[in-house]
Design a protein around this motif. Sequence first.
Motif, PDB file in Angstrom:
ATOM      1  N   LEU A   1       3.560   6.456 -28.437  1.00  0.00           N
ATOM      2  CA  LEU A   1       2.416   5.577 -28.672  1.00  0.00           C
ATOM      3  C   LEU A   1       2.860   4.163 -29.039  1.00  0.00           C
ATOM      4  N   SER A   2       4.108   4.035 -29.494  1.00  0.00           N
ATOM      5  CA  SER A   2       4.651   2.720 -29.840  1.00  0.00           C
ATOM      6  C   SER A   2       5.361   2.061 -28.663  1.00  0.00           C
ATOM      7  N   THR A   3       5.355   2.737 -27.517  1.00  0.00           N
ATOM      8  CA  THR A   3       6.008   2.210 -26.320  1.00  0.00           C
ATOM      9  C   THR A   3       4.973   1.584 -25.400  1.00  0.00           C
ATOM     10  N   ASN A   4       5.244   0.380 -24.960  1.00  0.00           N
ATOM     11  CA  ASN A   4       4.347  -0.292 -24.024  1.00  0.00           C
ATOM     12  C   ASN A   4       4.587   0.248 -22.617  1.00  0.00           C
ATOM     13  N   ILE A   5       3.596   0.926 -22.063  1.00  0.00           N
ATOM     14  CA  ILE A   5       3.695   1.458 -20.703  1.00  0.00           C
ATOM     15  C   ILE A   5       2.966   0.481 -19.781  1.00  0.00           C
ATOM     16  N   PRO A   6       3.698  -0.320 -19.011  1.00  0.00           N
ATOM     17  CA  PRO A   6       3.047  -1.329 -18.169  1.00  0.00           C
ATOM     18  C   PRO A   6       2.160  -0.703 -17.103  1.00  0.00           C
ATOM     19  N   VAL A   7       1.267  -1.507 -16.579  1.00  0.00           N
ATOM     20  CA  VAL A   7       0.280  -1.023 -15.614  1.00  0.00           C
ATOM     21  C   VAL A   7       0.948  -0.393 -14.398  1.00  0.00           C
ATOM     22  N   ILE A   8       2.047  -0.980 -13.928  1.00  0.00           N
ATOM     23  CA  ILE A   8       2.705  -0.448 -12.734  1.00  0.00           C
ATOM     24  C   ILE A   8       3.199   0.974 -12.972  1.00  0.00           C
ATOM     25  N   LEU A   9       3.700   1.266 -14.180  1.00  0.00           N
ATOM     26  CA  LEU A   9       4.158   2.627 -14.471  1.00  0.00           C
ATOM     27  C   LEU A   9       2.982   3.579 -14.634  1.00  0.00           C
ATOM     28  N   GLN A  10       1.899   3.100 -15.217  1.00  0.00           N
ATOM     29  CA  GLN A  10       0.702   3.937 -15.316  1.00  0.00           C
ATOM     30  C   GLN A  10       0.212   4.322 -13.924  1.00  0.00           C
ATOM     31  N   LYS A  11       0.262   3.369 -13.013  1.00  0.00           N
ATOM     32  CA  LYS A  11      -0.170   3.624 -11.638  1.00  0.00           C
ATOM     33  C   LYS A  11       0.743   4.637 -10.957  1.00  0.00           C
ATOM     34  N   ILE A  12       2.053   4.495 -11.180  1.00  0.00           N
ATOM     35  CA  ILE A  12       3.017   5.416 -10.575  1.00  0.00           C
ATOM     36  C   ILE A  12       2.862   6.816 -11.157  1.00  0.00           C
ATOM     37  N   ILE A  13       2.671   6.907 -12.468  1.00  0.00           N
ATOM     38  CA  ILE A  13       2.513   8.210 -13.117  1.00  0.00           C
ATOM     39  C   ILE A  13       1.297   8.945 -12.557  1.00  0.00           C
ATOM     40  N   LYS A  14       0.220   8.213 -12.324  1.00  0.00           N
ATOM     41  CA  LYS A  14      -1.003   8.832 -11.808  1.00  0.00           C
ATOM     42  C   LYS A  14      -0.915   9.127 -10.314  1.00  0.00           C
ATOM     43  N   GLY A  15      -0.263   8.215  -9.575  1.00  0.00           N
ATOM     44  CA  GLY A  15      -0.299   8.317  -8.121  1.00  0.00           C
ATOM     45  C   GLY A  15       0.821   9.100  -7.482  1.00  0.00           C
ATOM     46  N   GLY A  16       1.982   9.144  -8.132  1.00  0.00           N
ATOM     47  CA  GLY A  16       3.098   9.881  -7.548  1.00  0.00           C
ATOM     48  C   GLY A  16       3.775   9.107  -6.434  1.00  0.00           C
ATOM     49  N   LYS A  17       3.691   9.596  -5.209  1.00  0.00           N
ATOM     50  CA  LYS A  17       4.401   9.000  -4.083  1.00  0.00           C
ATOM     51  C   LYS A  17       3.762   7.680  -3.646  1.00  0.00           C
ATOM     52  N   ALA A  18       4.596   6.842  -3.025  1.00  0.00           N
ATOM     53  CA  ALA A  18       4.110   5.575  -2.470  1.00  0.00           C
ATOM     54  C   ALA A  18       5.050   5.143  -1.359  1.00  0.00           C
ATOM     55  N   LYS A  19       4.508   4.887  -0.182  1.00  0.00           N
ATOM     56  CA  LYS A  19       5.343   4.451   0.935  1.00  0.00           C
ATOM     57  C   LYS A  19       5.754   2.992   0.810  1.00  0.00           C
TER      58      LYS A  19
ATOM     59  N   LEU B   1       5.174  -1.008  -1.537  1.00  0.00           N
ATOM     60  CA  LEU B   1       4.817  -1.709  -2.763  1.00  0.00           C
ATOM     61  C   LEU B   1       4.517  -3.164  -2.431  1.00  0.00           C
ATOM     62  N   SER B   2       3.568  -3.746  -3.137  1.00  0.00           N
ATOM     63  CA  SER B   2       3.298  -5.171  -2.977  1.00  0.00           C
ATOM     64  C   SER B   2       4.368  -5.964  -3.720  1.00  0.00           C
ATOM     65  N   LEU B   3       4.459  -7.257  -3.427  1.00  0.00           N
ATOM     66  CA  LEU B   3       5.423  -8.090  -4.147  1.00  0.00           C
ATOM     67  C   LEU B   3       5.134  -8.090  -5.640  1.00  0.00           C
ATOM     68  N   GLN B   4       3.847  -8.096  -5.992  1.00  0.00           N
ATOM     69  CA  GLN B   4       3.486  -8.071  -7.408  1.00  0.00           C
ATOM     70  C   GLN B   4       3.977  -6.787  -8.075  1.00  0.00           C
ATOM     71  N   GLU B   5       3.855  -5.675  -7.362  1.00  0.00           N
ATOM     72  CA  GLU B   5       4.315  -4.398  -7.916  1.00  0.00           C
ATOM     73  C   GLU B   5       5.840  -4.366  -8.030  1.00  0.00           C
ATOM     74  N   ILE B   6       6.519  -4.920  -7.030  1.00  0.00           N
ATOM     75  CA  ILE B   6       7.985  -4.969  -7.078  1.00  0.00           C
ATOM     76  C   ILE B   6       8.447  -5.846  -8.236  1.00  0.00           C
TER      77      ILE B   6
END
Length: 244
Positions: free
Chosen positions: A52-70, A72-77
């Motif tokens: 709970l004291s660790t900042n989980i950035p949005v990109i990691l939250q998205k990866i945790i929920k989504g799993g695989k991804a063919k 990535l956008s430049l913003q995500e990279i």
Amino acid sequence: MESFTLTRVEMSSLLLSLTGTSGHTPLHILQEAWTKLHQREMREGSSLNAFLSTNIPVILQKIIKGGKAKGLSLQEIAALGALIEYSTISITAMQNWVKRDFKEYLGAPLEGKKYSINQAAMLFMIEDLKSSLDFRSINRLFRMLFLKPERDDDDLLVPVQLYGAYALLFEENRDSAELQQDKPWGRERLAQAAETAVNRLSHLNRPQRETVRNSLLVAAVSVQACYFQTLAKQYFNASLFLDF
């Protein structure tokens, strides 16, 4: 809050997991990376508070929920790159690279409007290599390793695997000094480790293995340069902050 940081080996594993070809899920890679840095909390049963004291950035939250991804956008990279230790990669720099400096390899996204996992690895490689080489030299290195930009099947070693290979060289060298209280590897030992790595690449002939070996050495030493640059900046910032 504590930042979520990944080593380059962990990032290469995460990229591979996104393709679904590594045998591990992205969640597993992230769990392993976080647990490694919080072993005491795990032993003491305080892992929940630590998480709970660790900042989980949005990109990691998205990866945790989504799993695989063919792709990535430049913003995500850029968001992923910001998690890599000793890295200062930025979206502005990457935009310049894909539009101008490395347009030959990165000008066109390969997964619809998104960049492929291998293109993401190449962007991370550029960030590392630029600490030691100019852009012209990096382009020449890419031509030796990845040959024709429009093809992926002629690469001596796919970018994400190359990224992981030189990251492992760097981290084994660092761990040798930190864990065993030994001196960092010298030139001969580092070269021997790179030679051992490329000898496993049975699909390459000897000149090709030498090209990959030399590239691993260039990249591993470049990461070491990134480390020292980051360390110098930390000392400088400390000097400014503590000057009162």
